[in-house]
Write an enzyme that holds these catalytic residues in place. Structure first.
Site, mmCIF file in Angstrom:
data_model
loop_
_atom_site.group_PDB
_atom_site.id
_atom_site.type_symbol
_atom_site.label_atom_id
_atom_site.label_comp_id
_atom_site.label_asym_id
_atom_site.label_seq_id
_atom_site.Cartn_x
_atom_site.Cartn_y
_atom_site.Cartn_z
ATOM 1 N N LYS A 71 0.786 -1.415 0.365
ATOM 2 C CA LYS A 71 0.140 0.366 0.132
ATOM 3 C C LYS A 71 0.592 1.400 -0.041
ATOM 4 O O LYS A 71 0.115 2.246 -0.545
ATOM 5 C CB LYS A 71 -1.199 0.416 1.041
ATOM 6 C CG LYS A 71 -2.322 -0.864 0.804
ATOM 7 C CD LYS A 71 -2.982 -0.734 2.278
ATOM 8 C CE LYS A 71 -4.321 -1.115 1.764
ATOM 9 N NZ LYS A 71 -5.253 -1.600 3.515
ATOM 10 N N ASP A 107 -10.079 3.811 2.334
ATOM 11 C CA ASP A 107 -10.008 3.017 2.836
ATOM 12 C C ASP A 107 -11.171 3.930 4.483
ATOM 13 O O ASP A 107 -12.318 4.036 5.487
ATOM 14 C CB ASP A 107 -9.090 2.702 4.730
ATOM 15 C CG ASP A 107 -8.897 1.598 3.537
ATOM 16 O OD1 ASP A 107 -9.544 0.463 2.839
ATOM 17 O OD2 ASP A 107 -7.737 1.345 4.133
HETATM 18 P P1 NDP Z 1 -0.738 -2.643 10.375
HETATM 19 O O1 NDP Z 1 0.579 -3.808 9.755
HETATM 20 O O2 NDP Z 1 -0.045 -1.241 9.715
HETATM 21 O O3 NDP Z 1 -0.861 -2.311 11.845
HETATM 22 C C1 NDP Z 1 -0.965 -3.209 12.594
HETATM 23 C C2 NDP Z 1 -1.412 -2.028 13.940
HETATM 24 O O4 NDP Z 1 -1.645 -3.527 15.009
HETATM 25 C C3 NDP Z 1 0.237 -1.450 14.473
HETATM 26 O O5 NDP Z 1 -0.716 -0.447 15.225
HETATM 27 C C4 NDP Z 1 0.735 -2.872 15.831
HETATM 28 O O6 NDP Z 1 1.562 -1.989 16.645
HETATM 29 C C5 NDP Z 1 -0.408 -3.575 15.939
HETATM 30 N N1 NDP Z 1 0.040 -4.578 16.975
HETATM 31 C C6 NDP Z 1 0.182 -5.208 15.582
HETATM 32 N N2 NDP Z 1 0.446 -6.919 16.737
HETATM 33 C C7 NDP Z 1 0.433 -6.542 18.102
HETATM 34 C C8 NDP Z 1 0.042 -6.622 19.838
HETATM 35 N N3 NDP Z 1 0.991 -8.434 19.622
HETATM 36 N N4 NDP Z 1 -0.130 -6.154 20.450
HETATM 37 C C9 NDP Z 1 -0.443 -5.098 20.158
HETATM 38 N N5 NDP Z 1 -0.373 -4.219 18.691
HETATM 39 C C10 NDP Z 1 -0.067 -4.692 18.065
HETATM 40 O O7 NDP Z 1 -1.745 -3.314 9.874
HETATM 41 P P2 NDP Z 1 -3.314 -2.184 9.093
HETATM 42 O O8 NDP Z 1 -3.234 -0.851 9.689
HETATM 43 O O9 NDP Z 1 -2.994 -2.308 7.522
HETATM 44 O O10 NDP Z 1 -4.150 -3.410 9.545
HETATM 45 C C11 NDP Z 1 -4.854 -3.425 10.350
HETATM 46 C C12 NDP Z 1 -6.107 -3.855 10.571
HETATM 47 O O11 NDP Z 1 -6.983 -3.537 10.253
HETATM 48 C C13 NDP Z 1 -5.953 -5.328 9.867
HETATM 49 O O12 NDP Z 1 -6.540 -6.299 11.246
HETATM 50 C C14 NDP Z 1 -6.735 -5.192 8.600
HETATM 51 O O13 NDP Z 1 -7.527 -6.590 8.538
HETATM 52 C C15 NDP Z 1 -7.688 -4.337 9.875
HETATM 53 N N6 NDP Z 1 -8.932 -3.329 8.435
HETATM 54 C C16 NDP Z 1 -9.232 -3.798 8.464
HETATM 55 C C17 NDP Z 1 -10.192 -3.158 6.608
HETATM 56 C C18 NDP Z 1 -12.196 -3.088 6.907
HETATM 57 O O14 NDP Z 1 -12.322 -2.605 6.155
HETATM 58 N N7 NDP Z 1 -12.592 -3.041 7.991
HETATM 59 C C19 NDP Z 1 -9.357 -1.985 6.466
HETATM 60 C C20 NDP Z 1 -7.482 -2.330 6.454
HETATM 61 C C21 NDP Z 1 -7.229 -2.786 7.713
HETATM 62 P P3 NDP Z 1 2.979 -2.134 15.974
HETATM 63 O O15 NDP Z 1 3.135 -0.599 15.425
HETATM 64 O O16 NDP Z 1 3.728 -2.058 17.950
HETATM 65 O O17 NDP Z 1 3.800 -2.579 15.616
#
Ligand code: NDP
Length: 292
Positions: A71, A107
């Site tokens: 992305k 989004d």
């Molecule tokens: P990213 O990989 O960009 O971000 C992931 C986020 O989750 C970061 O803030 C990360 O923290 C946090 N995270 C991951 N693992 C953990 C953990 N074990 N404990 C605490 N925090 C954690 O993913 P996206 O932002 O692209 O997507 C996030 C979610 O949103 C996904 O499940 C995706 O499917 C969903 N989504 C849904 C959409 C919809 O239309 N409904 C559209 C886009 C996304 P850190 O920065 O510390 O790594």
């Protein structure tokens, strides 16, 4: 003739991409709208991105969706990126016209346009708690600021990323008060106060074994809980929030709406939402999207 055939082709590119539900959502939409358009998932590894994008543009495809991990990386490969996608710093839709590739981000549209349907209250002037600071959280943060949230608390596992997102927003929306905190910190508990909305935008919840990013029972009464994560069943975060007396929804409707936003970019008309929900129901094997 070949050109016409190719123009009726769309893709979703990602790596991996086999789990994508987009093909079923769009195929159902095209069936309902009686359009002859092919929509396929195309696995594209990071090393092949530039070459594959050039290939899709050259073949004259109508466009493509972009998913993880491309992305951000796709942005410099495009001829232009619209201002919403630039603010978010991510592209999830590309439209190709006359060999010119334009990037968009739907989004934000997906999130905002779901509000009425899901009964999300007006958040203008209110406080919002945003969990996460990844790509989806970025879109939501900008959306909350655009909708006039008075205060946004950004809580993340890596607090530096929350602080960076807060700094970006400060520059774009100086009227919104911003606070960046470690998702595990005591400061989060003490600074929450009244909340209009809590948006769960971490990737936790995709697997049933995931811990919760925060205990929803600690959220104040009256807070609307919006989990971006989606699956066959409602997420544990949504369930726990509801058990605590909070109104809560998951990310399925937002997913449909961001797809409808892409449909509109490609075809200049609204996407058939009911058909798209039906496609998602089939892809996930769930049966409760149309019965809201
Ligand atoms: P990213 O990989 O960009 O971000 C992931 C986020 O989750 C970061 O803030 C990360 O923290 C946090 N995270 C991951 N693992 C953990 C953990 N074990 N404990 C605490 N925090 C954690 O993913 P996206 O932002 O692209 O997507 C996030 C979610 O949103 C996904 O499940 C995706 O499917 C969903 N989504 C849904 C959409 C919809 O239309 N409904 C559209 C886009 C996304 P850190 O920065 O510390 O790594």
């Amino acid at each position: 003739m070949k050109k016409n055939k190719d123009r009726s082709r769309l893709y979703v590119i990602g790596y991996p991409v086999s789990h994508s539900v987009s093909p079923e959502i769009f195929q159902e939409a095209f069936r309902a709208a009686e359009m002859e358009v092919e929509y396929r998932a195309l696995p594209v590894s990071p090393g092949d991105l530039s070459h594959e994008v050039a290939g899709l543009v050259a073949e004259g495809a109508l466009g493509f969706n972009v998913t993880v991990p491309h992305k951000r990386a796709i942005m410099p490969l495009l001829d232009s990126v619209d201002h919403v996608a630039s603010e978010v710093g991510a592209v999830n839709v590309v439209a190709v016209d006359e060999k010119t590739a334009r990037g968009y981000n739907t989004d934000i549209f997906g999130f905002e346009s779901s509000f009425d349907y899901l009964g999300v209250p007006d958040i203008s002037g209110g406080s919002a708690l945003l969990l996460g600071s990844g790509g989806a959280a970025r879109a939501v943060a900008i959306s909350l600021a655009r909708m006039g949230a008075g205060r946004i608390i950004i809580a993340n596992r890596t607090p530096g990323k929350a602080a960076e997102l807060a700094r970006t927003l400060e520059g774009l929306y100086p009227e919104t008060e911003l606070l960046a905190v470690d998702i595990r910190s005591e400061l989060l508990k003490s600074s929450v106060g009244d909340l209009a909305i809590c948006v769960q935008a971490t990737s936790l919840g995709l697997s049933g074994d995931d811990p919760l990013p925060l205990d929803p029972s600690t959220l104040p009464g009256g807070c609307f809980v919006y989990d971006l994560v989606y699956g066959k069943d409602e997420t544990a975060f949504v369930r726990k929030a509801r058990d605590s007396g909070l109104v809560s929804v998951d990310g399925r409707e937002m997913l449909i709406r961001q797809a409808a936003g892409a449909f509109e970019i490609w075809f200049g008309m609204s996407g058939p939402l009911e058909a798209m929900r039906k496609g998602l129901e089939r892809a996930l094997g769930c049966g409760n999207l149309l019965t809201r």
